[in-house]
Design a protein around this motif. Sequence first.
Motif, PDB file in Angstrom:
ATOM      1  N   VAL A  31      83.759  -7.370 -82.085  1.00  0.00           N
ATOM      2  CA  VAL A  31      84.837  -8.152 -82.689  1.00  0.00           C
ATOM      3  C   VAL A  31      84.756  -9.585 -82.180  1.00  0.00           C
ATOM      4  N   GLN A  32      84.860 -10.550 -83.114  1.00  0.00           N
ATOM      5  CA  GLN A  32      84.883 -11.949 -82.712  1.00  0.00           C
ATOM      6  C   GLN A  32      85.715 -12.751 -83.700  1.00  0.00           C
ATOM      7  N   GLY A  33      86.189 -13.936 -83.267  1.00  0.00           N
ATOM      8  CA  GLY A  33      86.939 -14.807 -84.153  1.00  0.00           C
ATOM      9  C   GLY A  33      86.029 -15.478 -85.161  1.00  0.00           C
ATOM     10  N   THR A  34      86.630 -15.980 -86.251  1.00  0.00           N
ATOM     11  CA  THR A  34      85.850 -16.659 -87.284  1.00  0.00           C
ATOM     12  C   THR A  34      86.209 -18.139 -87.412  1.00  0.00           C
ATOM     13  N   GLY A  35      87.199 -18.585 -86.657  1.00  0.00           N
ATOM     14  CA  GLY A  35      87.608 -19.995 -86.718  1.00  0.00           C
ATOM     15  C   GLY A  35      87.642 -20.609 -85.338  1.00  0.00           C
ATOM     16  N   GLY A  36      88.326 -21.747 -85.240  1.00  0.00           N
ATOM     17  CA  GLY A  36      88.351 -22.469 -83.982  1.00  0.00           C
ATOM     18  C   GLY A  36      89.342 -21.938 -82.976  1.00  0.00           C
ATOM     19  N   GLN A  37      90.342 -21.164 -83.422  1.00  0.00           N
ATOM     20  CA  GLN A  37      91.365 -20.677 -82.511  1.00  0.00           C
ATOM     21  C   GLN A  37      90.987 -19.307 -81.952  1.00  0.00           C
ATOM     22  N   PRO A  38      91.412 -19.014 -80.711  1.00  0.00           N
ATOM     23  CA  PRO A  38      91.190 -17.668 -80.175  1.00  0.00           C
ATOM     24  C   PRO A  38      92.026 -16.642 -80.926  1.00  0.00           C
ATOM     25  N   VAL A  39      91.579 -15.409 -80.910  1.00  0.00           N
ATOM     26  CA  VAL A  39      92.252 -14.302 -81.589  1.00  0.00           C
ATOM     27  C   VAL A  39      92.604 -13.254 -80.543  1.00  0.00           C
ATOM     28  N   VAL A  40      93.839 -12.796 -80.548  1.00  0.00           N
ATOM     29  CA  VAL A  40      94.283 -11.751 -79.641  1.00  0.00           C
ATOM     30  C   VAL A  40      94.210 -10.414 -80.371  1.00  0.00           C
ATOM     31  N   LEU A  41      93.452  -9.487 -79.817  1.00  0.00           N
ATOM     32  CA  LEU A  41      93.403  -8.123 -80.340  1.00  0.00           C
ATOM     33  C   LEU A  41      94.548  -7.355 -79.695  1.00  0.00           C
ATOM     34  N   GLU A  42      95.560  -7.054 -80.471  1.00  0.00           N
ATOM     35  CA  GLU A  42      96.795  -6.499 -79.932  1.00  0.00           C
ATOM     36  C   GLU A  42      96.694  -5.007 -79.607  1.00  0.00           C
ATOM     37  N   SER A  43      96.079  -4.229 -80.483  1.00  0.00           N
ATOM     38  CA  SER A  43      96.034  -2.777 -80.290  1.00  0.00           C
ATOM     39  C   SER A  43      94.968  -2.177 -81.191  1.00  0.00           C
ATOM     40  N   MET A  44      94.618  -0.927 -80.912  1.00  0.00           N
ATOM     41  CA  MET A  44      93.712  -0.167 -81.766  1.00  0.00           C
ATOM     42  C   MET A  44      94.320   1.214 -82.007  1.00  0.00           C
ATOM     43  N   GLN A  45      94.626   1.502 -83.267  1.00  0.00           N
ATOM     44  CA  GLN A  45      95.243   2.764 -83.637  1.00  0.00           C
ATOM     45  C   GLN A  45      94.225   3.679 -84.301  1.00  0.00           C
ATOM     46  N   VAL A  46      94.366   4.979 -84.055  1.00  0.00           N
ATOM     47  CA  VAL A  46      93.513   6.001 -84.674  1.00  0.00           C
ATOM     48  C   VAL A  46      94.325   6.695 -85.760  1.00  0.00           C
ATOM     49  N   ARG A  47      93.790   6.768 -86.969  1.00  0.00           N
ATOM     50  CA  ARG A  47      94.455   7.485 -88.052  1.00  0.00           C
ATOM     51  C   ARG A  47      93.542   8.598 -88.572  1.00  0.00           C
ATOM     52  N   VAL A  48      93.997   9.831 -88.459  1.00  0.00           N
ATOM     53  CA  VAL A  48      93.288  10.967 -89.051  1.00  0.00           C
ATOM     54  C   VAL A  48      93.792  11.101 -90.479  1.00  0.00           C
ATOM     55  N   VAL A  49      92.940  10.831 -91.447  1.00  0.00           N
ATOM     56  CA  VAL A  49      93.367  10.820 -92.845  1.00  0.00           C
ATOM     57  C   VAL A  49      93.226  12.197 -93.494  1.00  0.00           C
ATOM     58  N   GLN A  50      92.421  13.073 -92.904  1.00  0.00           N
ATOM     59  CA  GLN A  50      92.340  14.448 -93.376  1.00  0.00           C
ATOM     60  C   GLN A  50      91.909  15.337 -92.221  1.00  0.00           C
ATOM     61  N   ARG A  51      92.542  16.497 -92.132  1.00  0.00           N
ATOM     62  CA  ARG A  51      92.270  17.427 -91.032  1.00  0.00           C
ATOM     63  C   ARG A  51      91.996  18.816 -91.612  1.00  0.00           C
ATOM     64  N   ARG A  52      90.852  19.392 -91.222  1.00  0.00           N
ATOM     65  CA  ARG A  52      90.474  20.741 -91.642  1.00  0.00           C
ATOM     66  C   ARG A  52      90.078  21.539 -90.403  1.00  0.00           C
ATOM     67  N   ALA A  53      90.136  22.852 -90.484  1.00  0.00           N
ATOM     68  CA  ALA A  53      89.661  23.682 -89.384  1.00  0.00           C
ATOM     69  C   ALA A  53      88.140  23.616 -89.330  1.00  0.00           C
ATOM     70  N   ALA A  54      87.597  23.464 -88.115  1.00  0.00           N
ATOM     71  CA  ALA A  54      86.147  23.404 -87.959  1.00  0.00           C
ATOM     72  C   ALA A  54      85.520  24.742 -88.340  1.00  0.00           C
ATOM     73  N   ARG A  55      84.400  24.674 -89.055  1.00  0.00           N
ATOM     74  CA  ARG A  55      83.676  25.877 -89.440  1.00  0.00           C
ATOM     75  C   ARG A  55      82.616  26.215 -88.401  1.00  0.00           C
ATOM     76  N   GLU A  56      82.149  27.442 -88.424  1.00  0.00           N
ATOM     77  CA  GLU A  56      81.106  27.869 -87.493  1.00  0.00           C
ATOM     78  C   GLU A  56      79.758  27.485 -88.085  1.00  0.00           C
ATOM     79  N   LEU A  57      79.237  26.330 -87.650  1.00  0.00           N
ATOM     80  CA  LEU A  57      77.999  25.778 -88.176  1.00  0.00           C
ATOM     81  C   LEU A  57      76.931  25.742 -87.096  1.00  0.00           C
ATOM     82  N   PRO A  58      75.660  25.868 -87.468  1.00  0.00           N
ATOM     83  CA  PRO A  58      74.599  25.664 -86.477  1.00  0.00           C
ATOM     84  C   PRO A  58      74.558  24.208 -86.048  1.00  0.00           C
TER      85      PRO A  58
END
Length: 214
Positions: A31-58
């Motif tokens: 992550v980096q700024g694109t202009g002359g001013q500094p940018v503060v990265l306030e937070s990072m959120q995780v969003r699970v948009v779909q949840r399924r039960a894990a299958r038994e896969l090799p």
Amino acid sequence: MPPPPTQADAASWASALGALHGGETLVRVTVQGTGGQPVVLESMQVRVVQRRAARELPAYRMSSGCGGSLTPRLFEVDLDRARPVARPVPGSDSGVPIPAVSFPYTVSSSDPEALLVSGRSVACDCDWVLDVAWSSGGRSGTVRIDDGGRPFRTTGVRGGAVYDYDYTSRGWTAAGAGTEADPGAGTEAGPGAEAGPGTRTGTAPAADPPTATR
């Protein structure tokens, strides 16, 4: 199952086989700024948009890495939780300890920040994205980090057969009875929907926003 690829060919190898990220998905974000001013990265959120039960896969284990000239800040995400969070964890750079540091961070066009996010799952087959909130010069916004316009996908691999590649015999061999795939071993679980790594860019529609490149 063909031999494991080099890291540069991992995306096409996984896509052709319809493989999933098994146990862990590593997302490296710069992550980096694109202009002359500094940018503060306030937070990072995780969003699970779909949840399924894990299958038994090799599961097929292979070595993997994450190269780059910047030392990343490390975060772990437990995707099995009802509300996953990106938790900062300590790391190391050539044996030198790197302390865990929480948000906020300040970046600019000449001073980028690298984040390495480890999304792990045991019981969930999860589609998920990251939202990085930023502010700069009285403006604010959110940069979405995803896999080229679609969510990352990580599935647990507990219960399935585990295989390692034997370079002497040039074939996949069973890892042993009762062995579970190690999420840190670069595991692909298949067959299933494709989930290949790559470099993606997200921008926020505001003055002097940061860019986030995966």
